[in-house]
Design a protein around this motif. Structure first.
Motif, PDB file in Angstrom:
ATOM      1  N   LEU A  99     -72.471  88.691  -4.400  1.00 57.71           N
ATOM      2  CA  LEU A  99     -72.413  87.924  -5.645  1.00 57.71           C
ATOM      3  C   LEU A  99     -73.326  88.544  -6.699  1.00 57.71           C
ATOM      4  O   LEU A  99     -72.949  88.660  -7.867  1.00 57.71           O
ATOM      5  N   ALA A 100     -74.527  88.920  -6.283  1.00 59.41           N
ATOM      6  CA  ALA A 100     -75.481  89.512  -7.228  1.00 59.41           C
ATOM      7  C   ALA A 100     -74.946  90.827  -7.788  1.00 59.41           C
ATOM      8  O   ALA A 100     -75.085  91.107  -8.984  1.00 59.41           O
ATOM      9  N   GLN A 101     -74.330  91.634  -6.918  1.00 57.99           N
ATOM     10  CA  GLN A 101     -73.754  92.905  -7.368  1.00 57.99           C
ATOM     11  C   GLN A 101     -72.645  92.668  -8.380  1.00 57.99           C
ATOM     12  O   GLN A 101     -72.528  93.396  -9.380  1.00 57.99           O
ATOM     13  N   GLN A 102     -71.824  91.648  -8.118  1.00 58.58           N
ATOM     14  CA  GLN A 102     -70.724  91.348  -9.028  1.00 58.58           C
ATOM     15  C   GLN A 102     -71.252  90.935 -10.403  1.00 58.58           C
ATOM     16  O   GLN A 102     -70.744  91.375 -11.443  1.00 58.58           O
ATOM     17  N   ALA A 103     -72.284  90.094 -10.404  1.00 58.55           N
ATOM     18  CA  ALA A 103     -72.862  89.649 -11.676  1.00 58.55           C
ATOM     19  C   ALA A 103     -73.495  90.822 -12.417  1.00 58.55           C
ATOM     20  O   ALA A 103     -73.301  90.988 -13.628  1.00 58.55           O
TER      21      ALA A 103
ATOM     22  N   HIS B  80     -68.458  78.006  -7.550  1.00 56.98           N
ATOM     23  CA  HIS B  80     -67.020  78.277  -7.475  1.00 56.98           C
ATOM     24  C   HIS B  80     -66.742  79.497  -6.603  1.00 56.98           C
ATOM     25  O   HIS B  80     -65.800  79.497  -5.797  1.00 56.98           O
ATOM     26  N   ALA B  81     -67.569  80.525  -6.750  1.00 51.38           N
ATOM     27  CA  ALA B  81     -67.373  81.744  -5.960  1.00 51.38           C
ATOM     28  C   ALA B  81     -67.532  81.461  -4.475  1.00 51.38           C
ATOM     29  O   ALA B  81     -66.750  81.957  -3.647  1.00 51.38           O
ATOM     30  N   ARG B  82     -68.526  80.661  -4.128  1.00 53.65           N
ATOM     31  CA  ARG B  82     -68.748  80.344  -2.702  1.00 53.65           C
ATOM     32  C   ARG B  82     -67.643  79.444  -2.167  1.00 53.65           C
ATOM     33  O   ARG B  82     -67.286  79.534  -0.979  1.00 53.65           O
TER      34      ARG B  82
ATOM     35  N   VAL C 111     -63.272  89.640  -2.709  1.00 57.07           N
ATOM     36  CA  VAL C 111     -64.147  89.929  -3.838  1.00 57.07           C
ATOM     37  C   VAL C 111     -64.342  88.669  -4.661  1.00 57.07           C
ATOM     38  O   VAL C 111     -63.361  88.044  -5.084  1.00 57.07           O
ATOM     39  N   PRO C 112     -65.581  88.237  -4.889  1.00 58.87           N
ATOM     40  CA  PRO C 112     -65.814  87.011  -5.651  1.00 58.87           C
ATOM     41  C   PRO C 112     -65.408  87.183  -7.097  1.00 58.87           C
ATOM     42  O   PRO C 112     -65.359  88.308  -7.610  1.00 58.87           O
ATOM     43  N   PRO C 113     -65.098  86.090  -7.780  1.00 58.18           N
ATOM     44  CA  PRO C 113     -64.683  86.190  -9.188  1.00 58.18           C
ATOM     45  C   PRO C 113     -65.825  86.669 -10.063  1.00 58.18           C
ATOM     46  O   PRO C 113     -66.984  86.306  -9.866  1.00 58.18           O
ATOM     47  N   SER C 114     -65.488  87.505 -11.037  1.00 52.60           N
ATOM     48  CA  SER C 114     -66.482  88.002 -11.966  1.00 52.60           C
ATOM     49  C   SER C 114     -66.842  86.909 -12.955  1.00 52.60           C
ATOM     50  O   SER C 114     -65.978  86.126 -13.359  1.00 52.60           O
ATOM     51  N   PRO C 115     -68.105  86.818 -13.369  1.00 57.22           N
ATOM     52  CA  PRO C 115     -68.469  85.847 -14.402  1.00 57.22           C
ATOM     53  C   PRO C 115     -67.642  86.087 -15.657  1.00 57.22           C
ATOM     54  O   PRO C 115     -67.357  87.221 -16.028  1.00 57.22           O
TER      55      PRO C 115
END
Length: 227
Positions: free
Chosen positions: A69-73, A56-58, A6-10
């Motif tokens: 990534l878009a969903q996380q943002a 950073h996420a990538r 799971v990518p880091p949340s902004p």
């Protein structure tokens, strides 16, 4: 996707969750072009932040997809918009103005993060045009660019000439609230002003902010997604 992927949340600092003071000053002095001033400042200030987050996420998650990534943002900023609606609106018209200003700023931040998620440069000046179109301030890109040019010109002029024109405070606040509410997707102005009613403020503010931000997230992903 498992939890480890799971990518880091902004992230946002406590003092950077709403428009900076200098932007509030410009918008109060020039409420007619408040959305344009906000869009220009958002790209300047928040575009690099969004790009840093996506890079950073990538780096941390090489296999992450643009959609993930878009969903996380979107999820992060929809939640933030919901919380901002729950804590404001109970202090009359000034509180409502602050609420819609913070909401418009949060939504702009979300749009720029989603753009970065799909590999679109969030710091490109053209993103200001995208913001005004996505937030339905203008229907046409040409009109949005013209308005941005006017706002940028006024911003430059304000550094040279003191704005000494007297403005009735109440009238300015009403105009500013309507323009920012338009940008933030709070299209029913009566509903926006209903947020100043004790008891209704928290529930209505939470619902309006969340719904408007969800709709904007959908439009933004449709614009930037290759599909």
């Amino acid at each position: 996707m498992n939890d480890s992927a799971v990518p880091p949340s902004p992230t946002m600092s406590d003092d950077d969750t709403g428009p900076p003071g200098s932007l509030w000053t410009r918008m109060k002095a020039d409420p007619q072009y408040a959305p344009e001033h906000l869009a220009l400042e958002a790209v300047r200030r928040l575009g690099p932040e969004a790009q840093h987050w996506a890079d950073h996420a990538r780096l941390e998650h090489p296999d992450v997809t643009p959609d993930a990534l878009a969903q996380q943002a979107a999820r992060r900023f929809i939640n933030h918009a919901r919380l901002s609606g729950a804590v404001s609106g109970a202090t009359g018209l000034p509180g409502a103005v602050v609420d819609v200003g913070v909401l418009a700023w949060t939504q702009s931040r979300m749009v720029l993060h989603i753009a970065a998620a799909y590999g679109i440069d969030p710091a490109d000046p053209e993103r200001a045009t995208d913001l005004l179109i996505l937030q339905k301030v203008h229907k046409l890109a040409t009109t949005a660019r013209l308005a941005l040019g006017v706002a940028a010109g006024r911003e430059r002029a304000s550094r040279l000439f003191a704005d000494t024109a007297a403005r009735p405070l109440t009238g300015m606040m009403v105009k500013l609230s309507v323009k920012l509410a338009q940008m933030a997707g709070v299209r029913a102005v009566k509903r926006m002003f209903a947020k100043v009613i004790p008891g209704a403020a928290v529930i209505l503010g939470t619902w309006v902010n969340s719904a408007a931000t969800k709709d904007l997230a959908t439009r933004t992903r449709q614009l930037y997604s290759p599909a």
